[in-house]
Design an enzyme around this catalytic site. Structure first.
Site, PDB file in Angstrom:
ATOM      1  N   GLU A  81      13.358  11.917   1.309  1.00  0.00           N
ATOM      2  CA  GLU A  81      13.941  12.641   0.185  1.00  0.00           C
ATOM      3  C   GLU A  81      13.510  14.100   0.223  1.00  0.00           C
ATOM      4  O   GLU A  81      13.702  14.838  -0.742  1.00  0.00           O
ATOM      5  CB  GLU A  81      13.555  11.998  -1.149  1.00  0.00           C
ATOM      6  CG  GLU A  81      12.084  11.911  -1.436  1.00  0.00           C
ATOM      7  CD  GLU A  81      11.806  11.325  -2.818  1.00  0.00           C
ATOM      8  OE1 GLU A  81      11.970  12.064  -3.808  1.00  0.00           O
ATOM      9  OE2 GLU A  81      11.450  10.143  -2.904  1.00  0.00           O
ATOM     10  N   CYS A 113      12.473   7.138  -2.884  1.00  0.00           N
ATOM     11  CA  CYS A 113      11.459   6.472  -2.054  1.00  0.00           C
ATOM     12  C   CYS A 113      11.952   5.189  -1.397  1.00  0.00           C
ATOM     13  O   CYS A 113      11.200   4.535  -0.674  1.00  0.00           O
ATOM     14  CB  CYS A 113      10.215   6.165  -2.897  1.00  0.00           C
ATOM     15  SG  CYS A 113       9.468   7.623  -3.622  1.00  0.00           S
ATOM     16  N   SER A 206       9.892   6.603 -15.747  1.00  0.00           N
ATOM     17  CA  SER A 206       9.974   6.177 -14.350  1.00  0.00           C
ATOM     18  C   SER A 206       9.131   4.923 -14.105  1.00  0.00           C
ATOM     19  O   SER A 206       9.524   4.039 -13.347  1.00  0.00           O
ATOM     20  CB  SER A 206       9.518   7.311 -13.425  1.00  0.00           C
ATOM     21  OG  SER A 206       9.786   6.990 -12.083  1.00  0.00           O
ATOM     22  N   HIS A 237       5.408  -0.316  -3.614  1.00  0.00           N
ATOM     23  CA  HIS A 237       5.544   1.142  -3.499  1.00  0.00           C
ATOM     24  C   HIS A 237       4.420   1.796  -4.297  1.00  0.00           C
ATOM     25  O   HIS A 237       4.124   1.403  -5.418  1.00  0.00           O
ATOM     26  CB  HIS A 237       6.908   1.582  -4.020  1.00  0.00           C
ATOM     27  CG  HIS A 237       7.032   3.060  -4.179  1.00  0.00           C
ATOM     28  ND1 HIS A 237       6.766   3.940  -3.143  1.00  0.00           N
ATOM     29  CD2 HIS A 237       7.365   3.825  -5.260  1.00  0.00           C
ATOM     30  CE1 HIS A 237       6.935   5.182  -3.571  1.00  0.00           C
ATOM     31  NE2 HIS A 237       7.295   5.140  -4.845  1.00  0.00           N
ATOM     32  N   ASN A 290       0.757  10.599  -2.424  1.00  0.00           N
ATOM     33  CA  ASN A 290       2.119  10.080  -2.474  1.00  0.00           C
ATOM     34  C   ASN A 290       2.931  10.593  -1.288  1.00  0.00           C
ATOM     35  O   ASN A 290       3.108  11.803  -1.133  1.00  0.00           O
ATOM     36  CB  ASN A 290       2.779  10.520  -3.787  1.00  0.00           C
ATOM     37  CG  ASN A 290       4.133   9.877  -4.010  1.00  0.00           C
ATOM     38  OD1 ASN A 290       4.569   9.026  -3.240  1.00  0.00           O
ATOM     39  ND2 ASN A 290       4.795  10.283  -5.074  1.00  0.00           N
ATOM     40  N   SER A 322      13.436   5.871  -7.040  1.00  0.00           N
ATOM     41  CA  SER A 322      13.943   6.325  -8.327  1.00  0.00           C
ATOM     42  C   SER A 322      15.435   6.589  -8.259  1.00  0.00           C
ATOM     43  O   SER A 322      15.991   6.902  -7.207  1.00  0.00           O
ATOM     44  CB  SER A 322      13.209   7.594  -8.763  1.00  0.00           C
ATOM     45  OG  SER A 322      11.875   7.300  -9.104  1.00  0.00           O
TER      46      SER A 322
END
Length: 405
Positions: A81, A113, A206, A237, A290, A322
């Protein structure tokens, strides 16, 4: 036909910061980052260490360490992304750097992701269809998580790439094709408009979307879904380590058909389950931060390096992107996988990074925010970088990379 991982390798940046240092600089109690988020360190990407750089270096390690020749690769997909072009995929730069065959399928996948897991699914279908002609798929999860200085999301940054070779002769793990759960739902929990360098996010929402997606994938996987007690490890994740705890709690509640209350016997059982099935495999995530599409697979690497697995054991994978898309799947270890632990282990690379002061980190972040236009050059020596395939700026709008003709 058995489909699974034949190789997996990782690459990250040359620099990192300690989250305790960042907390002190932001006048925040260190425990808010180290315990509240579960993060210890964060890899920091300098301007020349872009997504292409990360992807190429991770892929080269995967092929070289597992003795896989370039001509064996028939599919190359990069899930990211944080691509470098609205049209041109990261994959084609990797294709050139590795010298892959010209008849290799090559593209980029994007769903926050979830992009790399989507690519793995496509690779599995490609292999099962018979169109692979005895070749393998190279799937790369490469990303740089970038947020503004002093923002709430600042401590959840990171950078890295995980490269995986998928084949019908796996040496590490194979996929259990009898169990799969999927979920897609349009939500605005995290997104980055074309005009923005940094993502927009609604953090609490989220988390809700992530957990809701997990519930739906578990439901979709029924009736073949195994009980939690039948799983040796549960991987999720990991946008930040504490999120894996929240995910495992939801998984536990779903499995037990209850709503946990702290200090209860059920809560103690959950804590024991988390301590044995998930927490031991989060060390790399805590040290890198991350890495979006690669976060789940960084946990898998930790399990393969530090776990003592047997072929009869089941391991669950939950991938979330997301926006949103999610998948729940199962894998099983391959007998003899442990002989490759030294090929997978990124410990030396992580230990070899250079620690930045917060002022140095802030300077790098400010330099990263500068716009690079059609003829701007970048000298990697300015950052003390020595790794190959570094981004050197643009010439007539064309991105330039060291070691890439």
């Amino acid at each position: 036909m058995i489909i699974g991982l034949e190789a997996i390798s990782f690459h990250t940046t040359q620099h990192y910061i300690e989250l305790s240092d960042l907390a002190e600089a932001r006048s925040i109690a260190p425990e808010k980052f180290t315990r509240g988020l579960g993060q210890q360190q964060m890899s920091i990407a300098c301007l020349p260490e872009d997504t292409v750089h990360l992807a190429i270096n991770a892929a080269k390690k995967a092929l070289e360490r597992f003795n896989i020749a370039a001509e064996e690769i028939g599919m190359l997909v990069v899930g990211t992304e944080s691509g470098v072009d609205h049209s041109k995929p990261v994959a084609v730069y990797v294709h050139q750097a590795l010298g892959l065959p010209s008849n290799c399928i090559s593209y980029e996948t994007k769903h926050a992701c979830f992009g790399a897991m989507a690519a793995i699914s496509a690779a599995g279908d490609w292999l099962i269809s018979g169109r692979a002609n005895n070749r393998k798929a190279l799937i790369i999860a490469a990303d740089i998580a970038n947020y503004a200085l002093h923002s709430a999301a600042e401590p959840t940054q990171g950078a890295g790439a995980v490269a995986m070779v998928i084949s019908d002769h796996p040496t590490l793990v194979h996929f259990d094709r009898n169990v799969a759960g999927h979920f897609t739902h349009n939500v605005m929990d995290f997104w980055r408009p074309l005009y923005a360098k940094e993502a927009l996010t609604d953090g609490h929402y989220s988390i809700e979307c992530y957990l809701d997606a997990l519930t739906h994938t578990l439901t979709d996987a029924k009736p073949e879904l195994p009980r939690l007690s039948d799983l040796q490890a549960c991987l999720y994740h990991v946008p930040f380590v504490k999120m894996a705890s929240k995910a495992h709690q939801r998984h536990f509640e779903y499995d037990q058909d209850l709503k946990l209350e702290k200090a209860s016997t059920d809560w103690l059982n959950f804590e024991q389950s988390y301590q044995t099935k998930t927490l031991p495999w989060l060390d790399y995530n805590a040290r890198v931060g991350n890495i979006y599409t690669g976060s789940l697979f960084l946990s898998l690497m930790a399990l393969l390096v530090n776990g003592n697995l047997t072929p009869d054991q089941l391991i669950s994978l939950f991938s979330y992107g997301s926006g949103s898309a999610a998948a729940f799947s199962l894998i099983r270890p391959i007998a003899g996988y442990e002989q490759f632990k030294s090929c997978i282990d990124p410990s030396l690379e992580l230990a070899g990074r250079t620690r930045l002061s917060i002022s140095q980190y802030e300077e790098i972040m400010q330099q990263r925010d500068q716009s690079i236009t059609e003829n701007d050059r970048i000298d990697p020596a300015d950052w003390g970088l020595t790794t190959p395939y570094l981004y050197n700026g643009n010439q007539a709008h064309i991105r330039q990379y060291s070691d890439l003709l």
